[in-house]
Design a protein around this motif. Sequence first.
Motif, PDB file in Angstrom:
ATOM      1  N   VAL B 542       0.985  -1.392   0.033  1.00 29.14           N
ATOM      2  CA  VAL B 542      -0.020   0.081  -0.053  1.00 29.14           C
ATOM      3  C   VAL B 542       1.026   1.194   0.011  1.00 29.14           C
ATOM      4  O   VAL B 542       0.757   2.128  -0.848  1.00 29.14           O
ATOM      5  CB  VAL B 542      -1.141  -0.085   1.293  1.00 29.14           C
ATOM      6  CG1 VAL B 542      -1.759   1.201   1.297  1.00 29.14           C
ATOM      7  CG2 VAL B 542      -2.098  -0.994   0.992  1.00 29.14           C
ATOM      8  N   GLY B 544       3.668   1.660  -1.006  1.00 27.27           N
ATOM      9  CA  GLY B 544       4.436   1.632  -2.502  1.00 27.27           C
ATOM     10  C   GLY B 544       3.313   2.327  -3.343  1.00 27.27           C
ATOM     11  O   GLY B 544       3.742   3.087  -4.269  1.00 27.27           O
ATOM     12  N   LEU B 545       2.162   1.759  -3.385  1.00 25.81           N
ATOM     13  CA  LEU B 545       1.037   2.210  -4.462  1.00 25.81           C
ATOM     14  C   LEU B 545       0.781   3.751  -4.005  1.00 25.81           C
ATOM     15  O   LEU B 545       0.520   4.802  -5.158  1.00 25.81           O
ATOM     16  CB  LEU B 545      -0.137   1.423  -4.098  1.00 25.81           C
ATOM     17  CG  LEU B 545      -0.342   0.198  -4.682  1.00 25.81           C
ATOM     18  CD1 LEU B 545      -1.246  -0.685  -3.943  1.00 25.81           C
ATOM     19  CD2 LEU B 545      -0.416   0.163  -6.356  1.00 25.81           C
ATOM     20  N   GLN B 546       1.017   4.108  -2.883  1.00 26.63           N
ATOM     21  CA  GLN B 546       0.895   5.576  -2.380  1.00 26.63           C
ATOM     22  C   GLN B 546       1.965   6.243  -3.080  1.00 26.63           C
ATOM     23  O   GLN B 546       1.744   7.544  -2.910  1.00 26.63           O
ATOM     24  CB  GLN B 546       0.634   5.731  -0.802  1.00 26.63           C
ATOM     25  CG  GLN B 546      -0.608   5.195  -0.378  1.00 26.63           C
ATOM     26  CD  GLN B 546      -0.705   5.158   0.993  1.00 26.63           C
ATOM     27  OE1 GLN B 546       0.269   4.715   1.810  1.00 26.63           O
ATOM     28  NE2 GLN B 546      -1.879   5.616   1.645  1.00 26.63           N
ATOM     29  N   GLY B 547       3.127   5.898  -3.192  1.00 24.10           N
ATOM     30  CA  GLY B 547       4.112   6.664  -3.691  1.00 24.10           C
ATOM     31  C   GLY B 547       5.138   6.681  -2.990  1.00 24.10           C
ATOM     32  O   GLY B 547       5.980   7.683  -2.849  1.00 24.10           O
ATOM     33  N   GLN B 548       5.347   6.000  -1.729  1.00 23.16           N
ATOM     34  CA  GLN B 548       6.604   6.021  -1.019  1.00 23.16           C
ATOM     35  C   GLN B 548       8.057   5.393  -1.584  1.00 23.16           C
ATOM     36  O   GLN B 548       7.856   4.130  -2.042  1.00 23.16           O
ATOM     37  CB  GLN B 548       6.471   5.440   0.351  1.00 23.16           C
ATOM     38  CG  GLN B 548       7.586   5.608   1.363  1.00 23.16           C
ATOM     39  CD  GLN B 548       7.304   4.830   2.545  1.00 23.16           C
ATOM     40  OE1 GLN B 548       6.162   4.080   2.903  1.00 23.16           O
ATOM     41  NE2 GLN B 548       8.494   4.745   3.579  1.00 23.16           N
ATOM     42  N   PHE B 559       2.052   8.467   4.255  1.00 21.59           N
ATOM     43  CA  PHE B 559       2.450   7.046   4.380  1.00 21.59           C
ATOM     44  C   PHE B 559       2.593   6.558   5.815  1.00 21.59           C
ATOM     45  O   PHE B 559       2.765   5.478   6.016  1.00 21.59           O
ATOM     46  CB  PHE B 559       3.938   7.047   3.861  1.00 21.59           C
ATOM     47  CG  PHE B 559       3.978   7.702   2.480  1.00 21.59           C
ATOM     48  CD1 PHE B 559       3.156   6.984   1.482  1.00 21.59           C
ATOM     49  CD2 PHE B 559       4.795   8.776   2.178  1.00 21.59           C
ATOM     50  CE1 PHE B 559       3.399   7.520   0.305  1.00 21.59           C
ATOM     51  CE2 PHE B 559       4.927   9.266   0.967  1.00 21.59           C
ATOM     52  CZ  PHE B 559       4.207   8.856  -0.124  1.00 21.59           C
TER      53      PHE B 559
END
Lengths: 285, 654
Positions: B542, B544-548, B559
């Motif tokens: 999740v 990673g999907l959010q862009g971390q 995050f």
Amino acid sequence: MSADTLIPEEPEAPTNRPPSMERVRSWLQRPYARKILILTVVIGFLLLPLAWLLLAAMNQTGAPASEIMKDIEQTVFVFTLVSIPITAFVFAVLVYSLIGWRQISGDEPPMQDSPAIRTNTIGVILWTVASSLLAMFLVVWGLVELAQITANSYGSISADEQPGQKSSEIINVTGQQWVWTFEYPEHNGLTSDILYLPLDRPVYFNVTSKDVIHNFWAVELGVKIDANPGAITQTGVTANKLGTFNVRCAELCGMHHAFMQTQIQVLEQDAFDSWVRESGGKKTS
Amino acid sequence: MSVDTAVETKTVFGAEVPQPPQHGAAGGVMRGLNFGTGLIGGIGLAAVAGWVTAILTPSSASNASFAPMEPTYVYLAVLLGWVVGFMLGMGAFVGPLRWVVGRDITHADAEYMAGKDLGRKRYWKYTTDHKVVGIQYLVVTLFILGFAGLLAMLIRTELGMTWTSLFTPSFYNSMIGTHGIAMIIGMIVVISGPLGNFIVPMMIGARDMAYPRLNALSVWLLVAAVPMLVSSMFMGGIQDGWSVYQPLASQAPVGMLGYQMTIIIFAISTAIASVNLMTTILTMRAKGMTWSRTPIFVYGIFAASVMGLYAFPFFQYAQILGLTDRVFSTSFFDPLNGGSVWLYENLFWLLGHPEVYVILIPSMAVALELMPVFLRKPLFSFNFAVAGIVGVVALSGLVWAHHMYMTGWAPAANYPFMLSTEMISIPVGFLVLVAIGTFWRGTAWTRLPLMAVYAVIFNKMIGGVTGVYLSDVPADQYFHGSMFVVAHFHFMLMGAGLFGAMAGIAFFFPKMTGRILDERVGSIGLWTAFIGFQITFISMFVAGLQGQPRRVLDFDDQFNLSNWISTIGAYIIGIGMLIFLSAIITSWRSGVIASSNPWGSKSLEWQTETPVPLENFPVLPVVTERPYNYGVPDPYEAELESIDEDLTEKAGTK
């Protein structure tokens, strides 16, 4: 005498194999077959929301803000849908193996053996064909989307033909430990540490680095390319959504890698022009 | 003095058998050497080498950026002195040194080196018996994995405590790099080392490995590499991730030398072990063990050896070049002086991707090996399992650049690499099919090893599906370098790899230690770790999907939630792993004594007695049937045949 008459006619192959439909029907009548199929469907439907949940997580900060990001999300969506059936089937067999087929616990090895299924030609062929078709689909989809994205990021335009016409914008992106610098060579070499982009106009990035490898990731725009020392990499995007987005460094670049991030401001053309006028010529070091 | 020309003879089965002449007397210094003398030799030579180098180096020596070179030279000398001194002290060079002086290892010495009648002392010596080497590998690997796991806990603690910072950025980066490389080394070894050495010779009906002394060399080189890796943490650390991309690595403190030397030594150890395993498998299978009668685990170890053998040299060269860049100011990877950062990335990933399969294929193979035993049915479609392994090996060397989609190195090459990467899902799919087919209608004997296989297949599916996104260039344009990648490869390497290793260790535990692994404690550990694993890495997906991005010390508030959950999950994994480890330790010391074949397996390794005697088999076995000959005639097949007959009759009466 013709040669034909010398060869006795082949007797027809014995047809004691029942018609295929009959065999499928008898297979379906086995107690486990339907249950596994039903279980597959149920698990498949349980997994189905994932296709939307993944996108929801990706869209939290305002994505998609470009055609490229839309393509990326479409790919993620389709791949999720495609992989659900096969995942669901494997999970169904795992679950049914635990609850459906017989189980034995205890310290001694079971006395009774299971049926000795050494192989199953139909099953193996089905699996091979299905997985090959799936892989083919993924490859074809990927190639088409990649070509599309390359076109959208103007990657098919060679470096010496970078268009200089008015409608586009060139930005030189430079990474150094641990800041991004954006230079607008068409605006008197104006530099900024926030990435200002005009709405609905193609932007070309020439990306490089002064020290180590960084990675220029414009998150909501779906742009990502390494900033290499000693080389210039090129990409581009057309932002189609107003707002504030994020640039993050996506390649470990030393101590303050985590803090090597900045903002993207996508502005209307007027606002962009007035920003250029206000800060034009002035250089932020 | 008269020369005694009478040939020595020995009575074997009542017959006088002439013995080959022995060159030189048995015994000597060799018998006094052990781990203790190895430590003394290593530390002693390291100290001397460091001291001499410090004296010889002019204090003005500096590199292009005016950093003093003395620490670099001294640290390098200490590391080299450690390796040479340790191996010397262990007695690794006894054989070659005797050849130099025209003697040989006598029969009595060979038996001594194999650990005959040495009891527990043999585990602390340069012992050639493959079973001792296997146990040594197991202990070293558990130590490496424990060390790397501890670092993982610290990393997650830092990421979970979003309101404060526990570690300095450089120490945090150093933990990430060390965790990564230590886990990779541990995971590469964890099945091929302990199980490959202990089990494979018995599984193929051999008395030992093909090159027993090289076998000892490979494990003690690994032991020598561990302190070098750990020491680098105290010399400024590996601050550049496990991939140590150049030119970032050239900025790093001298600790980077520890990494480079570790890899150089580890690559030698791997090459030796690979050649040894391959030769053993190719030439020492029992009579009658044709390829179709060779167990699938042997195929898996063979495949891992093949991949290790061709992949590791790339990595080793890359580190040697990086080392000369650092020590002798060459510029292989220095872009400002004509070097290439992309060359490093290519060399690195030419190892990096095959290495993933070096970890995964043995873990899948051990899962497929033990499934027939617990399901009491043959392995489904043995040929497909072999085809899957062969396919993975064939493609493994053609996919490396999918780690470099976003480097800008060769945009046009992204198309073929995407093709080859997605093609590899087909042979991997074969292995899943074999597992599914073996589960099919089997009566599961739900013991710990089999239950771990369920976890492996589950994790493997999630890791495989998320890998499909990453293999695709457009999707990778979002996921590359994000936490999504981290979660994906943990699902593969830990979820499939480490849980597979746990299955394998639980399965072979009775043969290796003579005791049964405590079922209850082991299961609690396994499932706690499994649950924690899902929590940790699904929330990492999740993030990673959010862009971390990955390898960050700090991140935006959005995050926080996924990182908190991930950290809680990580602690649960830690607890689970500790429970599993305690099961291993307590069972090893005081578990239930195992019979020689507690699982009722038909495989060769279970047919010897436990504890396994030196040279394994009193008489070498002869193989007369295919492996996994379990099972009874299929009732449904009989039913189908009766349907056939019915229909034929009906057709006949019409």
